[in-house]
Design a protein around this motif. Structure first.
Motif, PDB file in Angstrom:
ATOM      1  N   VAL A 119       0.734  -1.226  -0.095  1.00  0.00           N
ATOM      2  CA  VAL A 119      -0.092   0.107  -0.110  1.00  0.00           C
ATOM      3  C   VAL A 119       0.822   1.208  -0.047  1.00  0.00           C
ATOM      4  N   ALA A 120       1.694   1.360   0.915  1.00  0.00           N
ATOM      5  CA  ALA A 120       2.674   2.596   0.997  1.00  0.00           C
ATOM      6  C   ALA A 120       3.914   2.361   2.114  1.00  0.00           C
ATOM      7  N   ARG A 121       4.768   3.162   1.836  1.00  0.00           N
ATOM      8  CA  ARG A 121       5.981   2.983   2.604  1.00  0.00           C
ATOM      9  C   ARG A 121       6.431   4.462   3.135  1.00  0.00           C
ATOM     10  N   PHE A 122       6.589   4.451   4.411  1.00  0.00           N
ATOM     11  CA  PHE A 122       6.726   5.930   5.053  1.00  0.00           C
ATOM     12  C   PHE A 122       7.571   5.640   6.310  1.00  0.00           C
ATOM     13  N   PRO A 123       8.361   6.745   6.737  1.00  0.00           N
ATOM     14  CA  PRO A 123       9.235   6.845   7.992  1.00  0.00           C
ATOM     15  C   PRO A 123       8.282   6.531   9.201  1.00  0.00           C
ATOM     16  N   CYS A 124       8.573   5.769   9.983  1.00  0.00           N
ATOM     17  CA  CYS A 124       7.770   5.640  11.216  1.00  0.00           C
ATOM     18  C   CYS A 124       8.572   5.754  12.658  1.00  0.00           C
ATOM     19  N   ALA A 125       8.702   6.662  13.089  1.00  0.00           N
ATOM     20  CA  ALA A 125       9.658   6.998  14.458  1.00  0.00           C
ATOM     21  C   ALA A 125       8.909   5.975  15.462  1.00  0.00           C
ATOM     22  N   TRP A 126       9.857   5.505  16.464  1.00  0.00           N
ATOM     23  CA  TRP A 126       9.545   4.469  17.275  1.00  0.00           C
ATOM     24  C   TRP A 126       8.474   5.155  18.326  1.00  0.00           C
ATOM     25  N   GLY A 127       7.697   4.271  18.718  1.00  0.00           N
ATOM     26  CA  GLY A 127       6.482   4.747  19.550  1.00  0.00           C
ATOM     27  C   GLY A 127       5.307   5.754  19.032  1.00  0.00           C
ATOM     28  N   THR A 128       5.461   5.751  17.675  1.00  0.00           N
ATOM     29  CA  THR A 128       4.231   6.776  17.085  1.00  0.00           C
ATOM     30  C   THR A 128       3.214   5.914  16.871  1.00  0.00           C
ATOM     31  N   LEU A 129       2.191   6.647  16.578  1.00  0.00           N
ATOM     32  CA  LEU A 129       0.802   5.917  16.340  1.00  0.00           C
ATOM     33  C   LEU A 129       0.523   6.371  14.639  1.00  0.00           C
ATOM     34  N   HIS A 130       0.050   5.302  13.917  1.00  0.00           N
ATOM     35  CA  HIS A 130      -0.285   5.541  12.563  1.00  0.00           C
ATOM     36  C   HIS A 130      -1.853   4.679  12.286  1.00  0.00           C
ATOM     37  N   THR A 131      -2.667   6.073  11.967  1.00  0.00           N
ATOM     38  CA  THR A 131      -4.027   5.399  11.927  1.00  0.00           C
ATOM     39  C   THR A 131      -4.358   5.407  10.585  1.00  0.00           C
ATOM     40  N   PHE A 132      -5.186   4.469   9.928  1.00  0.00           N
ATOM     41  CA  PHE A 132      -5.468   4.261   8.461  1.00  0.00           C
ATOM     42  C   PHE A 132      -7.064   4.248   8.343  1.00  0.00           C
ATOM     43  N   GLU A 133      -7.830   4.423   7.243  1.00  0.00           N
ATOM     44  CA  GLU A 133      -9.116   4.158   6.865  1.00  0.00           C
ATOM     45  C   GLU A 133      -8.947   3.515   5.715  1.00  0.00           C
ATOM     46  N   VAL A 134      -9.644   2.307   5.567  1.00  0.00           N
ATOM     47  CA  VAL A 134      -9.810   1.495   4.076  1.00  0.00           C
ATOM     48  C   VAL A 134     -11.355   1.541   3.919  1.00  0.00           C
ATOM     49  N   ARG A 135     -11.514   2.278   2.570  1.00  0.00           N
ATOM     50  CA  ARG A 135     -12.698   2.181   2.095  1.00  0.00           C
ATOM     51  C   ARG A 135     -12.884   1.942   0.527  1.00  0.00           C
ATOM     52  N   CYS A 136     -13.934   1.644  -0.001  1.00  0.00           N
ATOM     53  CA  CYS A 136     -14.377   1.423  -1.455  1.00  0.00           C
ATOM     54  C   CYS A 136     -13.629   2.613  -2.149  1.00  0.00           C
ATOM     55  N   ALA A 137     -13.114   2.374  -3.111  1.00  0.00           N
ATOM     56  CA  ALA A 137     -12.866   3.538  -4.042  1.00  0.00           C
ATOM     57  C   ALA A 137     -14.153   4.161  -4.589  1.00  0.00           C
ATOM     58  N   SER A 138     -14.280   5.280  -5.210  1.00  0.00           N
ATOM     59  CA  SER A 138     -15.451   6.009  -5.778  1.00  0.00           C
ATOM     60  C   SER A 138     -15.662   5.091  -6.923  1.00  0.00           C
ATOM     61  N   GLY A 139     -17.140   4.797  -7.131  1.00  0.00           N
ATOM     62  CA  GLY A 139     -17.541   3.849  -8.221  1.00  0.00           C
ATOM     63  C   GLY A 139     -17.196   2.530  -7.941  1.00  0.00           C
ATOM     64  N   SER A 140     -16.528   1.956  -7.085  1.00  0.00           N
ATOM     65  CA  SER A 140     -16.346   0.644  -6.953  1.00  0.00           C
ATOM     66  C   SER A 140     -17.287  -0.221  -6.061  1.00  0.00           C
ATOM     67  N   GLY A 141     -17.885  -1.167  -6.662  1.00  0.00           N
ATOM     68  CA  GLY A 141     -19.038  -2.036  -5.721  1.00  0.00           C
ATOM     69  C   GLY A 141     -18.006  -2.972  -4.975  1.00  0.00           C
ATOM     70  N   CYS A 142     -17.230  -2.595  -4.047  1.00  0.00           N
ATOM     71  CA  CYS A 142     -16.178  -3.450  -3.629  1.00  0.00           C
ATOM     72  C   CYS A 142     -16.859  -4.283  -2.333  1.00  0.00           C
ATOM     73  N   LEU A 143     -16.202  -5.445  -2.344  1.00  0.00           N
ATOM     74  CA  LEU A 143     -16.487  -6.209  -1.000  1.00  0.00           C
ATOM     75  C   LEU A 143     -15.354  -7.062  -0.482  1.00  0.00           C
ATOM     76  N   LEU A 144     -14.965  -6.656   0.813  1.00  0.00           N
ATOM     77  CA  LEU A 144     -13.693  -7.579   1.137  1.00  0.00           C
ATOM     78  C   LEU A 144     -14.091  -7.798   2.859  1.00  0.00           C
ATOM     79  N   ASP A 145     -14.135  -8.925   3.238  1.00  0.00           N
ATOM     80  CA  ASP A 145     -14.636  -9.215   4.444  1.00  0.00           C
ATOM     81  C   ASP A 145     -13.782 -10.475   4.815  1.00  0.00           C
ATOM     82  N   VAL A 146     -12.690 -10.410   5.919  1.00  0.00           N
ATOM     83  CA  VAL A 146     -11.731 -11.281   6.336  1.00  0.00           C
ATOM     84  C   VAL A 146     -11.472 -11.298   7.647  1.00  0.00           C
ATOM     85  N   TRP A 147     -11.318 -12.361   8.284  1.00  0.00           N
ATOM     86  CA  TRP A 147     -10.914 -12.265   9.783  1.00  0.00           C
ATOM     87  C   TRP A 147      -9.458 -13.042  10.045  1.00  0.00           C
ATOM     88  N   SER A 148      -8.772 -12.625  10.807  1.00  0.00           N
ATOM     89  CA  SER A 148      -7.327 -13.274  11.057  1.00  0.00           C
ATOM     90  C   SER A 148      -7.582 -13.734  12.594  1.00  0.00           C
TER      91      SER A 148
END
Length: 237
Positions: free
Chosen positions: A192-221
């Motif tokens: 997805v992406a590569r970025f610098p990440c200093a120790w102890g920092t928080l990184h928060t992301f949102e995953v959503r359907c792209a505009s116009g995509s009737g997407c479906l993804l549902d998986v458990w780990s």
């Protein structure tokens, strides 16, 4: 007699008021989100910067999200689900399996928050990992995926650890920037992406359907499988 009763009543009320004040001040639940996340690696930065030692080679480490939760655009005030697979045992009480849920559809978005760990592993790569037809999915929930799905990933402006108990579409952190648009495939790991990440920092992301995509993804780990959204930390020393 009435005077004595009145004195006792006033004394009891004063005592109750005083105890209530103590519970609301001295023992107030102020939370831990504002506490400093202190580093146990004191002096290591200066040691490696001195050039007197060389670091050993360390393979990338897999960082699992501390929080993964769903919010719903069509139900903006509904709180994120908590403990969907919790079970109650008469001997051990409530059992919470170590599971993470990545679910994306036109009305459902997944928010994932990571905290980086380990000194000198401060080059991060965000990835999506999905099972293939022959891969094991331990959860009782089926893996559901539309192969034509296109996903947008955004970085959210979250300075503190997320509290899932208060998280909803309306209360989620604001978007800081768009990170990537990806089309994942079953049985593959998608960068997805590569970025610098200093120790102890928080990184928060949102995953959503792209505009116009009737997407479906549902998986458990589970504690034994790593499907969904993850982050690799690469060596920087």
């Amino acid at each position: 007699m009435l005077t004595l009763l009145g004195i006792i009543t006033v004394t009891d009320l004063a005592a109750l008021f005083y105890m209530s004040r103590i519970m609301n001040t001295v023992y107030a639940d102020v939370g831990t989100s504002d506490l400093e996340f202190a580093s146990p690696y004191y002096g290591l930065a200066e040691l490696y910067a001195s050039g007197t030692i060389n670091a050993s080679h360390i393979d990338p480490i897999l960082n699992t999200p501390r929080v993964v939760a769903q919010v719903f655009s069509d139900r903006p005030s509904e709180l994120a689900p908590v403990g969907e697979h919790d079970t109650f045992n008469k001997v051990f009480g409530t059992l919470s399996p170590h599971e993470k849920h990545l679910q994306v559809s036109p009305n459902t978005r997944t928010i994932a928050q990571f905290r980086t760990f380990d000194f000198g592993m401060e080059d991060c790569a965000l990835v999506l990992r999905l099972p293939g037809p022959s891969d094991r999915v331990e959860s009782a929930e089926p893996f559901r995926f539309n192969e034509l799905s296109v996903l947008d990933i955004f970085r959210l402006n979250a300075r503190k650890p997320l509290d899932v108990r208060t998280l909803s579409f309306d209360t989620r952190p604001p978007v800081r920037e768009k990170v990537a648009t990806v089309a994942p495939h079953a049985g593959e790991e998608t960068s997805v992406a590569r970025f610098p990440c200093a120790w102890g920092t928080l990184h928060t992301f949102e995953v959503r359907c792209a505009s116009g995509s009737g997407c479906l993804l549902d998986v458990w780990s589970s504690q034994n499988t790593t499907w969904g959204i993850y982050m690799y930390q690469h060596q920087t020393i």
